[in-house]
Each structure stands twice: as structure tokens, then as C-alpha cells.
Write an enzyme that holds these catalytic residues in place. Structure first.
Site, PDB file in Angstrom:
ATOM      1  N   HIS A 137      -6.027  -1.139   8.909  1.00 42.40           N
ATOM      2  CA  HIS A 137      -6.159  -2.589   8.755  1.00 42.40           C
ATOM      3  C   HIS A 137      -6.174  -3.331  10.085  1.00 42.40           C
ATOM      4  CE1 HIS A 137      -4.428  -1.918   4.460  1.00 42.40           C
ATOM      5  NE2 HIS A 137      -5.686  -1.623   4.553  1.00 42.40           N
ATOM      6  N   CYS A 190     -11.951 -19.860  22.489  1.00 46.66           N
ATOM      7  CA  CYS A 190     -12.332 -18.829  23.463  1.00 46.66           C
ATOM      8  C   CYS A 190     -12.484 -19.474  24.846  1.00 46.66           C
ATOM      9  CB  CYS A 190     -13.645 -18.181  23.016  1.00 46.66           C
ATOM     10  SG  CYS A 190     -14.303 -17.015  24.221  1.00 46.66           S
ATOM     11  N   SER A 210       3.762   0.556  -0.580  1.00 47.43           N
ATOM     12  CA  SER A 210       3.826   0.311  -2.026  1.00 47.43           C
ATOM     13  C   SER A 210       2.707   1.065  -2.746  1.00 47.43           C
ATOM     14  CB  SER A 210       3.733  -1.186  -2.312  1.00 47.43           C
ATOM     15  OG  SER A 210       2.568  -1.729  -1.723  1.00 47.43           O
ATOM     16  N   ASN A 234      10.134   6.040  -0.198  1.00 47.35           N
ATOM     17  CA  ASN A 234      10.114   4.595  -0.450  1.00 47.35           C
ATOM     18  C   ASN A 234      11.418   4.215  -1.155  1.00 47.35           C
ATOM     19  OD1 ASN A 234       9.521   1.932  -1.537  1.00 47.35           O
ATOM     20  ND2 ASN A 234       7.381   2.370  -1.105  1.00 47.35           N
TER      21      ASN A 234
HETATM   22  P1  NAD Z   1       3.923  -3.405   1.122  1.00 47.78           P
HETATM   23  O1  NAD Z   1       4.599  -4.601   1.726  1.00 47.78           O
HETATM   24  O2  NAD Z   1       3.023  -3.596  -0.015  1.00 47.78           O
HETATM   25  O3  NAD Z   1       5.042  -2.373   0.654  1.00 47.78           O
HETATM   26  C1  NAD Z   1       6.098  -1.966   1.459  1.00 47.78           C
HETATM   27  C2  NAD Z   1       6.881  -0.930   0.688  1.00 47.78           C
HETATM   28  O4  NAD Z   1       7.879  -0.404   1.530  1.00 47.78           O
HETATM   29  C3  NAD Z   1       7.562  -1.475  -0.569  1.00 47.78           C
HETATM   30  O5  NAD Z   1       7.260  -0.619  -1.651  1.00 47.78           O
HETATM   31  C4  NAD Z   1       9.053  -1.444  -0.211  1.00 47.78           C
HETATM   32  O6  NAD Z   1       9.844  -1.161  -1.340  1.00 47.78           O
HETATM   33  C5  NAD Z   1       9.105  -0.315   0.786  1.00 47.78           C
HETATM   34  N1  NAD Z   1      10.171  -0.393   1.779  1.00 47.78           N
HETATM   35  C6  NAD Z   1      10.694  -1.501   2.362  1.00 47.78           C
HETATM   36  N2  NAD Z   1      11.609  -1.152   3.278  1.00 47.78           N
HETATM   37  C7  NAD Z   1      11.684   0.206   3.258  1.00 47.78           C
HETATM   38  C8  NAD Z   1      12.456   1.154   3.976  1.00 47.78           C
HETATM   39  N3  NAD Z   1      13.342   0.803   4.914  1.00 47.78           N
HETATM   40  N4  NAD Z   1      12.264   2.473   3.702  1.00 47.78           N
HETATM   41  C9  NAD Z   1      11.389   2.871   2.745  1.00 47.78           C
HETATM   42  N5  NAD Z   1      10.633   2.008   2.033  1.00 47.78           N
HETATM   43  C10 NAD Z   1      10.775   0.694   2.299  1.00 47.78           C
HETATM   44  O7  NAD Z   1       3.251  -2.673   2.320  1.00 47.78           O
HETATM   45  P2  NAD Z   1       1.935  -1.793   2.382  1.00 47.78           P
HETATM   46  O8  NAD Z   1       1.924  -0.804   1.271  1.00 47.78           O
HETATM   47  O9  NAD Z   1       1.915  -1.306   3.796  1.00 47.78           O
HETATM   48  O10 NAD Z   1       0.724  -2.804   2.146  1.00 47.78           O
HETATM   49  C11 NAD Z   1       0.762  -4.140   2.555  1.00 47.78           C
HETATM   50  C12 NAD Z   1      -0.331  -4.672   3.429  1.00 47.78           C
HETATM   51  O11 NAD Z   1       0.333  -5.608   4.247  1.00 47.78           O
HETATM   52  C13 NAD Z   1      -0.993  -3.725   4.337  1.00 47.78           C
HETATM   53  O12 NAD Z   1      -2.332  -3.990   4.221  1.00 47.78           O
HETATM   54  C14 NAD Z   1      -0.531  -4.119   5.759  1.00 47.78           C
HETATM   55  O13 NAD Z   1      -1.644  -4.247   6.612  1.00 47.78           O
HETATM   56  C15 NAD Z   1       0.100  -5.455   5.624  1.00 47.78           C
HETATM   57  N6  NAD Z   1       1.417  -5.662   6.269  1.00 47.78           N
HETATM   58  C16 NAD Z   1       1.691  -5.074   7.473  1.00 47.78           C
HETATM   59  C17 NAD Z   1       2.924  -5.240   8.063  1.00 47.78           C
HETATM   60  C18 NAD Z   1       3.166  -4.576   9.403  1.00 47.78           C
HETATM   61  O14 NAD Z   1       2.228  -4.329  10.159  1.00 47.78           O
HETATM   62  N7  NAD Z   1       4.416  -4.232   9.739  1.00 47.78           N
HETATM   63  C19 NAD Z   1       3.910  -5.993   7.435  1.00 47.78           C
HETATM   64  C20 NAD Z   1       3.604  -6.595   6.194  1.00 47.78           C
HETATM   65  C21 NAD Z   1       2.357  -6.415   5.629  1.00 47.78           C
END
Ligand code: NAD
Length: 248
Positions: free
Chosen positions: A116, A148, A190, A214
Site C-alpha cells: 500500500h 510543489c 484483520s 492476531n
Molecule cells: P487493520 O487495522 O484492519 O487490522 C489490524 C489488526 O491487528 C486487527 O485485527 C487487530 O485486532 C490486530 N491487532 C492490533 N494490535 C495487535 C497486536 N499488538 N498484536 C496482534 N494483533 C493486533 O489493519 P490491516 O489488516 O493492516 O489493514 C488496514 C489498512 O490500513 C491497510 O491497508 C494499511 O495500509 C492501513 N493502515 C496502516 C497502518 C500502518 O502503516 N501502521 C496503520 C493503520 C492502517
């Protein structure tokens, strides 16, 4: 955890597929799951390409107020560092991440497929000039949305917004690596965002073992060989150091 530790020891082509949960313990909120929210801003707006073109200032206000301060302070946690260590030990084929925070690279991982994109890099929609975080911070001080410095065009983050397609080369490599993996570990995702969430199924098709880490259930749990409802930092600190302590 012991079983997963043994599989990690025995595997040579591990794919680490990571989601926002891996960075949650670095202080970056997730979208879904417990505590998963960005309070003030609506992801349907700041993460949506149509809305970005309609009103770029919504994204940039979100970036300036919420994302920039979080990113500036976020450091790789034990999970990012352990994954980088496993790569140096020659066990990892690739780290395929949905995260856009750049923390895997900062932790020392090299073979990373950022499905992403990366929210620390930016480009001008007009002349394609690229900007790093520090430059964007300067430009944001001058105008919002930032313009820019070469052509005055609109600047966007190098992320895949909702409504955009993934880079086909990165997706192709992610599918190949998943297919060739002997152990596929989905950590802190997720597993609902497509097409990323189809990668564990591709790995299973070619007989890879599938482990899901998870704190909450996922829709693919019934297909997995191991499901650990434990924080990723705890699992990785156990696997790498052998000590079952809660690391942050
Ligand atoms: P998501 O937010 O949909 O899911 C995160 C999952 O991680 C949840 O199921 C939650 O229960 C679990 N979780 C939370 N803390 C945890 C831990 N300490 N240990 C284990 N599991 C834990 O995230 P996704 O599936 O990555 O998809 C979301 C979209 O959001 C992606 O497209 C991403 O690009 C973007 N996003 C990125 C970031 C980042 O770069 N850090 C943050 C938020 C969202």
C-alpha cells in the site's frame, strides 16, 4: 508458540505478511480491532482517492495534525526488529506489508514489498518531483495543502488510497513469493482488505503452512495451521529470544 518457533527454525522461505497490528505497539493506531481508530478524521475521507481530489486539504490537515506527529515519534518495536533479524538469519523470503509507516525498513528488513505504499514519501501529481517527510513539513508550513516547490502542483503521499489499484509489479511479486513460501505468517492483519488478504490463500494452495497471529479472530482462522491470539511482540520475542516476556 513453541510449534511456530520450530516451524520457523525448519523453514527457509518464510513470508511475513504484516498489518497495522504489528505497528500498534509502536504507537500507531490500527483501523480495525480494539483501540483501532483515528478519532477526529474519517478514513472514508482521508484514505479515499476521490475525496483526495475533491478536497486535498482534508488529507493534509489529517496528516499535519495526526499522522505526522505519530510517525515522527514511532520507532520499530520488538516485532519489526525480530522480523529483520530472521531475514539476516536467511529464513525470510520477503516481508509483505500492508503497513505504510516504513518501520520494517527502519528496523533493518531489506526485502520488503509495501503493498500500500509508504506514507513517508510524497510526489507531485504534475511534475512527479519527490519529497521526503522533512521537506513536506517545510512546505506544510508555507501552505495547506502544500504545493510543489518546482511547479506549484498538488502533492500526494506515495500510498495506495482506497479506490486505487495496487502497483501490479509489487502485487505480482507478492503473489509469487506467497506461492513459493514454505511458511506464511500473517501477523497483525484483520485479513479483510483485498487483494492483500488473498495472499494467505495463495500460500496454502501450494502447501505452505499458515500461521495467523492476531489478538482478535480473523476470517481466515479456520484455514490456518496455527492461530495465536497473542500480541505480535510477545510471539516474536518468544520465537527470537526464547523468552516469553511482554515487550513493547
Ligand atoms: P487493520 O487495522 O484492519 O487490522 C489490524 C489488526 O491487528 C486487527 O485485527 C487487530 O485486532 C490486530 N491487532 C492490533 N494490535 C495487535 C497486536 N499488538 N498484536 C496482534 N494483533 C493486533 O489493519 P490491516 O489488516 O493492516 O489493514 C488496514 C489498512 O490500513 C491497510 O491497508 C494499511 O495500509 C492501513 N493502515 C496502516 C497502518 C500502518 O502503516 N501502521 C496503520 C493503520 C492502517
Amino acid at each position: 508458540m513453541e510449534k511456530l518457533g520450530k516451524w520457523v527454525e525448519q523453514s527457509k522461505n518464510i513470508v511475513l505478511f504484516t498489518g497495522a497490528g504489528v505497528s500498534a505497539e509502536s504507537g500507531i493506531p490500527t483501523y480495525r480491532g480494539r483501540d483501532g481508530y483515528w478519532e477526529k478524521y474519517d478514513p472514508d475521507k482521508y484514505a479515499n482517492i476521490d475525496y483526495f481530489f475533491k478536497d486535498p486539504s482534508y488529507y493534509w490537515n489529517f496528516f499535519k495534525e495526526v499522522r505526522y506527529p505519530v510517525l515522527e515519534n514511532a520507532k520499530p518495536n520488538i516485532a519489526h526488529k525480530s522480523i529483520a533479524k530472521l531475514e539476516k538469519m536467511g529464513r525470510i523470503k520477503s516481508v509483505i506489508t500492508q503497513n505504510i509507516d516504513g518501520l520494517h525498513r527502519e528496523a533493518g528488513s531489506e526485502n520488503i514489498l509495501e503493498l500500500h505504499g509508504n506514507t513517508r514519501m510524497f510526489s507531485c501529481i504534475g511534475c512527479k518531483a519527490e519529497f521526503a517527510m522533512a521537506e513536506i513539513n517545510d512546505l506544510l508550513g508555507q501552505s495547506l495543502p502544500p504545493r510543489c516547490s518546482h511547479c506549484g502542483g498538488t502533492i500526494r503521499p506515495q500510498v495506495v488510497f482506497f479506490g486505487e489499484t495496487l502497483d501490479p509489479d509489487i502485487l505480482k511479486r507478492a503473489r509469487q513469493d506467497s506461492f513459493q513460501s514454505d511458511l506464511f505468517i500473517a501477523a497483525g492483519s484483520s485479513l479483510v482488505v483485498q487483494p492483500a488478504a488473498s495472499l494467505p490463500l495463495i500460500a496454502k494452495q501450494n502447501s505452505a503452512k499458515l500461521a495467523i497471529i492476531n489478538i482478535d479472530p480473523t476470517p481466515l482462522d479456520s484455514m490456518a495451521d496455527i492461530v495465536l491470539n497473542i500480541s505480535v511482540s510477545r510471539v516474536f520475542s518468544k520465537i527470537i529470544t526464547g523468552s516469553d516476556h511482554l515487550a513493547h
